[in-house]
Design a protein around this motif. Structure first.
Motif, PDB file in Angstrom:
ATOM      1  N   UNK A 208       0.750  -1.060   0.196  1.00 31.38           N
ATOM      2  CA  UNK A 208       0.033  -0.334  -0.154  1.00 31.38           C
ATOM      3  C   UNK A 208       0.465   2.043  -0.244  1.00 31.38           C
ATOM      4  N   UNK A 209       0.254   2.781  -0.407  1.00 30.29           N
ATOM      5  CA  UNK A 209       1.150   3.745  -0.545  1.00 30.29           C
ATOM      6  C   UNK A 209       1.499   4.294   0.761  1.00 30.29           C
ATOM      7  N   UNK A 210       2.979   4.248   1.231  1.00 26.95           N
ATOM      8  CA  UNK A 210       2.434   5.462   2.289  1.00 26.95           C
ATOM      9  C   UNK A 210       3.644   6.745   1.740  1.00 26.95           C
ATOM     10  N   UNK A 211       3.345   7.073   3.418  1.00 29.00           N
ATOM     11  CA  UNK A 211       4.467   8.024   3.383  1.00 29.00           C
ATOM     12  C   UNK A 211       4.615   8.390   4.697  1.00 29.00           C
ATOM     13  N   UNK A 212       5.722   9.257   5.384  1.00 27.25           N
ATOM     14  CA  UNK A 212       5.923   9.224   6.533  1.00 27.25           C
ATOM     15  C   UNK A 212       6.512  11.102   6.387  1.00 27.25           C
ATOM     16  N   UNK A 213       6.226  12.387   7.123  1.00 21.09           N
ATOM     17  CA  UNK A 213       7.348  13.484   6.941  1.00 21.09           C
ATOM     18  C   UNK A 213       7.230  13.483   8.496  1.00 21.09           C
ATOM     19  N   UNK A 214       8.361  14.453   8.597  1.00 25.70           N
ATOM     20  CA  UNK A 214       8.674  14.648   9.938  1.00 25.70           C
ATOM     21  C   UNK A 214      10.385  15.862   9.382  1.00 25.70           C
ATOM     22  N   UNK A 215       9.531  17.105   9.559  1.00 24.92           N
ATOM     23  CA  UNK A 215      10.607  18.128   9.414  1.00 24.92           C
ATOM     24  C   UNK A 215      12.352  18.333  10.043  1.00 24.92           C
ATOM     25  N   UNK A 216      12.593  18.396   8.309  1.00 21.63           N
ATOM     26  CA  UNK A 216      14.303  18.703   9.208  1.00 21.63           C
ATOM     27  C   UNK A 216      15.196  17.305  10.087  1.00 21.63           C
ATOM     28  N   UNK A 217      14.008  15.938   9.140  1.00 23.88           N
ATOM     29  CA  UNK A 217      14.754  14.668  10.277  1.00 23.88           C
ATOM     30  C   UNK A 217      14.491  13.836   8.945  1.00 23.88           C
ATOM     31  N   UNK A 218      15.384  13.367   8.694  1.00 25.49           N
ATOM     32  CA  UNK A 218      15.723  12.426   7.052  1.00 25.49           C
ATOM     33  C   UNK A 218      15.587  11.344   7.329  1.00 25.49           C
ATOM     34  N   UNK A 219      15.443  10.572   8.946  1.00 30.70           N
ATOM     35  CA  UNK A 219      15.937   9.196   8.819  1.00 30.70           C
ATOM     36  C   UNK A 219      14.727   8.279   9.468  1.00 30.70           C
ATOM     37  N   UNK A 220      13.974   9.174   8.175  1.00 30.46           N
ATOM     38  CA  UNK A 220      12.695   7.380   8.584  1.00 30.46           C
ATOM     39  C   UNK A 220      12.557   7.089   7.139  1.00 30.46           C
ATOM     40  N   UNK A 221      11.871   5.332   7.672  1.00 32.38           N
ATOM     41  CA  UNK A 221      11.717   5.130   5.703  1.00 32.38           C
ATOM     42  C   UNK A 221      10.370   4.216   5.915  1.00 32.38           C
ATOM     43  N   UNK A 222       9.398   4.352   5.560  1.00 32.69           N
ATOM     44  CA  UNK A 222       8.716   3.107   6.174  1.00 32.69           C
ATOM     45  C   UNK A 222       7.898   2.445   4.680  1.00 32.69           C
ATOM     46  N   UNK A 223       7.264   1.431   5.485  1.00 29.61           N
ATOM     47  CA  UNK A 223       6.147   0.519   3.704  1.00 29.61           C
ATOM     48  C   UNK A 223       4.821  -0.173   4.838  1.00 29.61           C
ATOM     49  N   UNK A 224       3.828  -0.030   4.259  1.00 31.62           N
ATOM     50  CA  UNK A 224       2.681  -0.825   4.463  1.00 31.62           C
ATOM     51  C   UNK A 224       2.275  -1.908   3.879  1.00 31.62           C
ATOM     52  N   UNK A 225       1.812  -3.201   4.263  1.00 33.79           N
ATOM     53  CA  UNK A 225       1.467  -4.351   3.435  1.00 33.79           C
ATOM     54  C   UNK A 225       0.227  -4.834   4.007  1.00 33.79           C
ATOM     55  N   UNK A 226      -0.567  -5.720   3.510  1.00 31.21           N
ATOM     56  CA  UNK A 226      -1.941  -6.520   4.216  1.00 31.21           C
ATOM     57  C   UNK A 226      -1.046  -7.446   3.238  1.00 31.21           C
ATOM     58  N   UNK A 227      -1.172  -8.211   4.927  1.00 35.54           N
ATOM     59  CA  UNK A 227      -0.736 -10.293   4.732  1.00 35.54           C
ATOM     60  C   UNK A 227      -1.920 -11.303   5.252  1.00 35.54           C
TER      61      UNK A 227
END
Length: 600
Positions: free
Chosen positions: A478-497
């Motif tokens: 599934x499309x997913x986004x994560x946002x946090x100003x001035x902090x680029x150390x986050x990566x995410x994904x989402x699945x249905x299983x």
């Protein structure tokens, strides 16, 4: 081989049995950042199916991963062939019991096996009683095994693989397939048939003798037992230091086609009948063949590759062929179904490569990232930092699974006794055990996913990290986004299983926090066809007290996933991400939720 075909307990319940408490750990000097917004579009219309063979394992005969490891060959140099074909020869590591006044041993070529001609002749020079009585401890020979004897078949190691639910097994290696010299390359046809008739060969790339008890047939069996698709890496007439020209590659091409016939042919074929005689009448589902190993830059590779491709496709058009060249070299005149990618780099660069395939063209052959690992100083012998960087990379592969079909880490195993050992010397193709005071040291790969000795084992942090991805193959992304100003150390994904054990469906959200700030997280899920159940959801976290924390025989569970129930599971919920952590939220969906997927 007695390997479990699937994990008998699902990851969620297994995690709950292990730990049912939350263990928040902050690093010294870490601070809480502002709140990050994580949005997931879980609508069926926006989802895409992750390839069914997305995450698997890559096995190479390296670090005694097979000989004296997973393949529980108890006796080292069981056929006395390691000393070379000329006799008398060295019988290392065999030793005599008694002394030379009581017993003499020597090799000769009197064996009754044509493929394994060297035998050991032993002459006892003492008597049971009398003036020439044998020593009280007796006389004879003994074998120390591989740093001790592995208590029978290593089901413990095989179970670690089964617990990952790998969807493919790539074998028998990379450089091991090639050899430093072609005379020491892996020859599949010499590794089938009765074990006592297999000649074995010197693994000159990694510096030790292999009896080839773990041969082509056994690799296919292992894949079958694991429920994994076999991916066979073949020798294309090239070694590390040698390469035959394309004009003389015909015998190598035929050898590969014969190997496919061994795996898939019926009992009316020459090689299929050999497999049947070995006790496996049904064909093995061999549908992937990799031509060579990182050899695109070699002078004759592309010319030879086309010959392999044409011959295999002529007899087996359904086989997917993997090229050693990257996508830029693939063309109608140099076709490929998949292209092989290897990524070895630092943790920081590995984290940044979570976007490696973002700009890849969405048509043409897909990638198989068959080897990846964090290396260098921050990798240690398997650190938390390395595992987190690799997790971010895999999340990137998930998000780009429309152009990446398969992925596996490397190396898989290491025998703790074989991290760095004196090498043997090879002179004119002969194996000579060095008795010099000065030894060359063979560089061993670090880190490895699983560490073992003759009676113990543990998973490194990157092994436990792989558990977060074992339900991704064939799942819905599934499309997913994560946002946090001035902090680029986050990566995410989402699945249905869907859990095959109980039929429950979960929305799994994974987040890597690769920075030194704990993050407050607000999660927003939209597009679900049904709701999230109040109870039954699980949060799992992989973190530790220090970036360079590692597991060991003394502390095998120092860095392992910790699971706890989620008490506020809903479409909009909040959570906290520890600094330097991998976190998954498995949100249990109402029973009316269905998996919208296509055949993969």
């Amino acid at each position: 081989m007695g390997v479990p075909r699937a994990c008998s307990v699902c990851w969620l319940s297994h995690a709950l049995v292990l730990v049912c408490t939350v263990c928040p750990i902050l690093y010294a000097g870490s601070v809480t950042a502002q709140t990050a917004q994580l949005s997931v579009d879980a609508s069926p219309q926006s989802a895409q199916t992750i390839p069914g063979n997305m995450f698997g394992i890559f096995f190479e005969e390296l670090n005694h991963a097979g000989a004296g490891g997973l393949w529980a060959e108890l006796v080292s140099n069981r056929g006395f062939e390691a000393g070379g074909p000329n006799t008398p020869s060295n019988i290392d590591p065999w030793l005599i019991i008694g002394d030379e006044s009581s017993i003499t041993v020597a090799t000769d070529r009197s064996s009754c096996f044509a493929g394994n001609p060297v035998a050991l002749r032993m002459e006892v020079l003492c008597d049971a009683t009398g003036t020439n009585a044998c020593p009280s401890g007796g006389v004879g020979i003994y074998n120390p095994g591989y740093w001790g004897m592995g208590h029978g078949f290593r089901k413990d190691l095989a179970s670690l693989l089964a617990d990952l639910k790998p969807r493919f097994l790539k074998f028998p290696g990379g450089n091991y397939v090639m050899g430093n010299y072609l005379s020491n390359a892996f020859r599949w046809s010499e590794t089938v048939g009765p074990w006592e008739e297999r000649p074995g060969h010197f693994n000159d790339v990694w510096g030790y003798w292999t009896d080839d008890g773990l041969g082509f047939f056994e690799f296919l069996q292992l894949a079958e037992d694991l429920g994994a698709c076999p991916v066979w890496v073949v020798n294309d007439g090239g070694s590390i230091y040698e390469e035959i020209p394309s004009a003389t590659v015909a015998s190598f091409v035929k050898d590969v086609v014969d190997g496919i016939e061994f795996a898939r042919g019926d009992n009316q074929t020459a090689w299929g009948s050999v497999r049947v005689a070995m006790g496996h009448p049904e064909p093995f589902p061999l549908y992937y063949v990799a031509i060579g190993n990182q050899e695109c830059s070699k002078r004759y590779y592309k010319e030879k590759y086309v010959k392999f491709y044409s011959a295999i496709k002529a007899s087996y058009p359904d086989i997917k062929i993997i090229s050693s060249c990257d996508i830029s070299a693939i063309s109608p005149s140099n076709p490929a179904d998949l292209y092989d990618v290897h990524v070895y780099t630092s943790s920081g660069d590995m984290f940044s490569k979570s976007r490696m395939f973002d700009s890849t063209a969405r048509n043409g052959p897909k990638a198989i990232v068959s080897e990846y690992a964090v290396t260098g100083n921050d990798a240690g012998r398997g650190t938390l930092l390395a595992a987190l960087a690799e997790a971010a990379f895999l999340i990137g592969l998930e998000r780009n699974s429309d152009v990446v079909e398969m992925a596996s880490c490397a190396p898989l195993f290491v025998n703790d006794n074989d991290r760095s050992v004196p090498s043997s010397l090879v002179v004119d193709g002969m194996l000579i055990i060095s008795s010099l005071k000065v030894h060359f040291l063979i560089n061993r790969w670090n880190p490895d996913a699983i560490v073992f000795n003759s009676w113990q084992y543990y998973g490194c942090p990157n092994y436990w990290m792989l558990h977060f991805f074992k339900d991704s193959s064939g799942a819905m992304l599934h499309p997913s986004t994560i946002q946090l100003s001035n902090y680029d150390q986050l990566v995410t994904s989402a699945i249905t299983w869907k859990n095959p054990q109980n039929g429950n469906t979960y929305l799994k959200i994974k987040v890597v926090n690769f920075g030194n700030k704990a993050v407050s997280l607000s999660i927003y899920v939209t597009g679900l066809e049904t709701g999230i159940q109040t109870f039954g959801s699980i949060k799992t976290v992989l973190t530790s007290g220090w970036l360079r924390d590692e597991n060991s025989f003394q502390q095998p569970d120092k860095v392992v996933p910790v699971a706890s129930p989620i008490t506020n599971a809903r479409e909009q919920m909040s959570a906290v991400l520890d600094s330097y952590s991998l976190t998954s939220f498995d949100l249990l969906l109402d029973s009316s939720q269905t998996m919208h997927s296509v055949a993969v």
